[in-house]
Design an enzyme around this catalytic site. Structure first.
Site, PDB file in Angstrom:
ATOM      1  N   ASP A   8       0.854  -1.191   0.000  1.00 16.88           N
ATOM      2  CA  ASP A   8       0.000   0.000   0.000  1.00 16.88           C
ATOM      3  C   ASP A   8       0.888   1.238   0.000  1.00 16.88           C
ATOM      4  O   ASP A   8       1.713   1.424   0.895  1.00 16.88           O
ATOM      5  CB  ASP A   8      -0.885  -0.024   1.244  1.00 16.88           C
ATOM      6  CG  ASP A   8      -2.148   0.798   1.052  1.00 16.88           C
ATOM      7  OD1 ASP A   8      -3.208   0.358   1.528  1.00 16.88           O
ATOM      8  OD2 ASP A   8      -2.062   1.882   0.452  1.00 16.88           O
ATOM      9  N   ASP A 103      -3.286   2.505  -5.948  1.00 14.94           N
ATOM     10  CA  ASP A 103      -2.166   2.634  -5.006  1.00 14.94           C
ATOM     11  C   ASP A 103      -1.977   1.427  -4.087  1.00 14.94           C
ATOM     12  O   ASP A 103      -1.293   1.528  -3.066  1.00 14.94           O
ATOM     13  CB  ASP A 103      -2.319   3.903  -4.166  1.00 14.94           C
ATOM     14  CG  ASP A 103      -3.452   3.791  -3.160  1.00 14.94           C
ATOM     15  OD1 ASP A 103      -4.327   2.943  -3.356  1.00 14.94           O
ATOM     16  OD2 ASP A 103      -3.437   4.556  -2.187  1.00 14.94           O
ATOM     17  N   GLU A 104      -2.568   0.294  -4.427  1.00 19.74           N
ATOM     18  CA  GLU A 104      -2.348  -0.886  -3.586  1.00 19.74           C
ATOM     19  C   GLU A 104      -2.392  -2.164  -4.415  1.00 19.74           C
ATOM     20  O   GLU A 104      -3.052  -2.211  -5.452  1.00 19.74           O
ATOM     21  CB  GLU A 104      -3.372  -0.961  -2.448  1.00 19.74           C
ATOM     22  CG  GLU A 104      -4.779  -1.108  -2.918  1.00 19.74           C
ATOM     23  CD  GLU A 104      -5.745  -1.286  -1.757  1.00 19.74           C
ATOM     24  OE1 GLU A 104      -5.659  -2.287  -1.039  1.00 19.74           O
ATOM     25  OE2 GLU A 104      -6.608  -0.411  -1.590  1.00 19.74           O
TER      26      GLU A 104
END
Length: 421
Positions: A8, A103-104
């Site tokens: 993350d 974003d992860e």
DNA sequence: TCTGGGGTCCTAGGACCC
DNA sequence: TCTGGGGTCCTAGGACCC
């Protein structure tokens, strides 16, 4: 025994902005829009979070809490670019990577010990590789289930690594608030609190039959998660199997609510065009068209229609959207409009020979337009609304919010809107 | 506080078919 | 003529995630 990483990125949007403007570093920064705009916070720097600012908070609230914060609109393309860079790094550790969002990511690291070393060592290598390639920080959660890995990365933030060895899952989860379980939001949290369940441990102790009776099928999945299992549709399927989109949508919140028929029609056309364009980009056809409308009081309604054939043509979507809208609209001012393509199919639906020729002509025209748009951006061409009167086309291009107020006489315009091309 | 935009998944009722 | 139950599609709404 399975081994999963959840990676993350830390304050991703803000961190990317800082790369391009280092003067932002250490300052309270809010990504999402101007302080007086309708909208919410997409990301807040850690300095801004100290004032209570957090994502999903209305921008105006954020401004009240932290007026000295720097508000930026953000740069979507940059985030996409950096997301790709991160993906490339992760791919070099295992092909079994799945970006869960911009974003992860989840990594299936099962069986990579000989290549990358024990879990913590592999995670450090991965963290350093991401940093070297992007100059961005991330946090890594490691566990035998994706669910626990995700909770881990959250607990590790910022810029940390956390490993829960097999067998320790229940001990790790027990003291955490139920809200930490992915899938438990505000409403479920309230419902659980009402039953006296506050910690994950409380949940794990309960009889699953009781939870099922109280919360249905979904409650069973919840009970599984409380024990650290990957239960529920959320964690279904193998990592690294790309999946086709299930729906494509665009929506717009007006700067000020409007009841102007022309403005609303123009927006439906514009949204339909965007949806159609993305359907073509994905090479899929939509069987079902849905619209969403939201009034000033935030009451929200959806209407949908399943077509006799799947489509990816602007005017067919727009026609359906406008028809649905006008059947549902009470003439009260509108805050938000949305257009959705659903029940996506790989192939065009069954069509007659005449329709076939018609759509074929459309396809050629649209392909040409897509090309121009690809080159010059969406403004390269005003509007594809060939079926729409010229007035609409002009308006579509304009910012509908800035249209001057017009008299109440809209009759001719509405008529014109119904004509076919 | 005055609430974006892009998604996924789930539920539930009614229609319709067998 | 009254009455079943199962399966699937359609539609509307809602929770949740980033």
């Amino acid at each position: 025994m399975k081994l999963y990483f959840h990676v993350d990125m830390d304050a991703f949007f803000v961190s990317v902005e800082e790369l391009f403007d280092p003067s932002l570093k250490g300052k309270p920064v809010v990504v999402g829009g101007k302080a007086d705009q309708r909208g919410v916070v997409s990301a807040a720097s850690y300095a801004a979070r100290k004032y209570g600012v957090h994502s999903a908070m209305p921008l105006r609230t954020a401004y009240k809490l932290c007026p000295q914060a720097i508000f930026v609109e953000g740069h979507r393309e940059r985030y996409t670019e950096y997301s790709r860079k991160v993906y490339t790094v992760l791919q070099s550790f295992t092909p079994r990577v799945e970006m869960a969002s911009i974003d992860e990511a989840y990594l299936d690291m099962t069986g990579t010990e000989r290549l990358h070393g024990p879990p913590l060592e592999a995670a450090h290598k991965l963290h350093n590789a991401v940093k070297a390639a992007t100059d961005l920080n991330c946090s890594v959660g490691i566990a035998a289930s994706r669910m626990v890995a995700k909770v881990c990365s959250d607990q590790a933030k910022p810029n940390g690594i956390l490993w829960i060895p097999p067998g320790q899952e229940a001990n790790f989860l027990a003291p955490l608030d139920v809200r930490k379980i992915p899938g438990v939001g505000k409403v479920t949290e309230q419902n659980l609190h009402a039953c006296g369940i506050r910690k994950v441990g409380d949940l794990a102790k309960l009889d699953p039959a009781f939870i099922e009776q109280r919360f249905g099928n979904w409650g069973l999945a919840l009970a599984g998660k409380a024990k650290g299992l990957d239960s529920g549709a959320w964690f279904d399927g193998e990592i690294g199997e790309g999946h086709d989109p299930k729906s494509v949508s665009h929506e717009h919140t007006f700067m000020t609510d409007t009841a102007d028929t022309d403005t609303l029609d123009a927006m439906l056309v514009k949204l339909s065009e965007k949806v159609a364009r993305r359907l073509r980009d994905h090479g899929v056809w939509a069987r079902t068209v849905q619209i969403k409308l939201r009034y000033s009081d935030f009451s929200t309604f959806t209407r949908s229609k399943t077509l006799d054939h799947a489509t990816q043509i602007d005017t067919e979507l727009a026609e359906a959207a406008r028809s649905l809208f006008h059947k549902a609209w009470t003439k009260k001012p509108i805050r938000l409009l949305g257009v959705y393509g659903q029940q996506l199919e790989e192939n065009e639906g069954q069509t007659s020979l005449i329709a076939e020729t018609r759509t074929d002509n459309w396809r050629k025209a649209l392909a040409a337009v897509d090309k121009i748009r690809g080159k010059y951006g969406d403004d390269g061409i005003v509007s594809l609304a060939a079926g729409m009167p010229a007035q609409f086309r002009a308006k579509v291009h304009e910012n509908p919010e800035n249209l001057p107020g017009k008299g109440p006489e809209k009759g001719p315009m509405k008529e014109a809107g119904n004509e076919k091309g």
